[in-house]
Design an enzyme around this catalytic site. Structure first.
Site, PDB file in Angstrom:
ATOM      1  CB  THR A  33      -0.940   0.051   1.235  1.00  0.00           C
ATOM      2  OG1 THR A  33      -0.157  -0.131   2.423  1.00  0.00           O
ATOM      3  CG2 THR A  33      -2.006  -1.016   1.153  1.00  0.00           C
ATOM      4  CB  VAL A  72       7.664  -7.176   8.004  1.00  0.00           C
ATOM      5  CG1 VAL A  72       8.446  -5.915   7.781  1.00  0.00           C
ATOM      6  CG2 VAL A  72       6.166  -6.941   7.929  1.00  0.00           C
ATOM      7  CB  SER A 120       0.075  -2.969   9.230  1.00  0.00           C
ATOM      8  OG  SER A 120      -1.300  -3.337   9.174  1.00  0.00           O
ATOM      9  CB  ALA A 156       3.089   1.454  14.646  1.00  0.00           C
ATOM     10  CE1 TYR A 164      -4.270  -1.691  10.862  1.00  0.00           C
ATOM     11  CE2 TYR A 164      -5.971  -0.578  12.120  1.00  0.00           C
ATOM     12  CZ  TYR A 164      -4.699  -0.593  11.592  1.00  0.00           C
ATOM     13  OH  TYR A 164      -3.864   0.471  11.798  1.00  0.00           O
ATOM     14  CE  LYS A 174      -1.487  -2.088  13.151  1.00  0.00           C
ATOM     15  NZ  LYS A 174      -0.030  -1.886  12.933  1.00  0.00           N
TER      16      LYS A 174
END
Ligand code: UDP
Length: 318
Positions: free
Chosen positions: A35, A57, A83, A122, A153, A157
């Site tokens: 992205t 990653v 991400s 993050a 998501y 996370k």
């Protein structure tokens, strides 16, 4: 200092690259460009202290580790930002999103252990889901639908957060977690689907502004330069080891108010296209930034109107 930034070609990652280079650091940017955009790194690429590695990653890092060791550039700090982060992006790449935050975080933590270096992970205000507590403090556990459309998501996370804290507790990792609230500014993609970029582009093109639901849902918008300052302070702080720190702007707006502000700044009449609400769309979101104030002496400085003007300039020129 040598800083490795995953997601370096992304919106926030690329601003971090530029700021660490400006401070004299050696910067290694890692990105698979799913992205992110290489254009975001145009300025960085002119700097001898910047290296770009095109890699995912979430897959084994042996090649990255070997290459850096061959060059003798061993990181002191890893910032894990890789991400997809905009709802339309993680709806398009849900599995890649889950892997970046789970396997990707695992690789980052192992690499940090290998180099005995510091790590900042993050995370996101989405960890709070559709919060039942307002404003959100770091000790609130959240209200997340584990099987809804945003789960790829939110839950990945949250897994990344749990893994990071497990490495702190069980392996003594020097790691910290930030939860980033809605952030905007130059280098957002005009079509990333986020509300600020969408409203600006629609208003510039004389189209009606699409509001999902009745527009009473709230968000708190942080200008990217303020966020980057908070991230750098958090990464430089010994006191944040093993801590979670909210970073965002506590000024809260309804989406309807944001539409009004964007139209006013651009001097165009407000036309709205009301659409059905998005599933699991959080109704309120506002950070409590007491921890960041106390540990980092940080708070946002740039007003919403100023930040929007700067962002509009960027979109006009791009
Ligand atoms: N939103 C909207 N119109 C748009 C894009 C977003 O009304 O064209 C709303 C969305 O439903 C949400 C808020 O704006 O309530 C923020 O959405 P965004 O996708 O920017 O980020 P989120 O905070 O949901 O991750």
């Amino acid at each position: 200092m040598v800083v490795l930034i995953t997601g370096a070609a992304g919106f926030i990652g690329s601003h971090l690259v530029d700021r660490y280079l400006a401070d004299g650091s050696v910067v290694i940017g890692v990105d698979n460009l799913i992205t992110g955009g290489e254009a975001n790194l145009a300025r960085a690429r002119e700097n001898d202290r910047f290296t770009f590695i095109h890699a995912d990653v979430a897959v084994p890092w042996d090649g990255v580790i070997d290459e850096l060791e061959r060059r003798g550039t061993l990181p002191n700090l890893i910032l894990h930002f890789a991400s997809p982060a905009s709802p339309i992006d993680y709806f398009e790449f849900p599995v890649a999103t889950m892997m970046a935050n789970s396997a990707g975080t695992h690789r980052c933590l192992d690499a940090a252990a290998h180099w005995n270096c510091r790590l900042l992970y993050a995370s996101t205000s989405e960890s709070y889901g559709d919060p039942l507590v307002h404003p959100q403090r770091e000790d609130y556990w959240g209200n997340v639908n584990p099987v809804g459309p945003r789960a790829c998501y939110d839950e990945s996370k949250r897994f990344g957060e749990a893994l990071t804290m497990t490495y702190v507790r069980s392996a003594g990792a020097d790691a910290r977690i930030i939860r980033i609230f809605n952030t905007y500014g130059p280098r957002m993609r005009p079509k990333d689907g986020r509300v600020v970029s969408t409203f600006i582009m629609q208003a510039l093109q004389g189209e009606p502004l699409t509001i999902y639901g009745d527009g009473s849902q709230t968000r708190s918008f942080c200008y990217v330069d303020d966020l980057v300052e908070g991230i750098m302070r958090c990464a430089a702080s010994d006191a944040t080891r093993g801590r979670v720190v909210n970073l965002g702007n506590p000024e809260e707006y309804t989406i309807a108010q944001l539409a009004q502000i964007v139209s006013e700044i651009l001097g165009v009449p407000l036309h709205v296209d009301n659409r059905p609400s998005r599933e699991d769309d959080p109704t309120r979101r506002k950070p409590d930034i007491g921890v960041a104030r106390e540990l980092l002496g940080w708070e946002p400085k740039i007003s919403c109107a100023d930040g929007l003007r700067r962002t509009i300039e960027y979109f006009r020129g791009s």
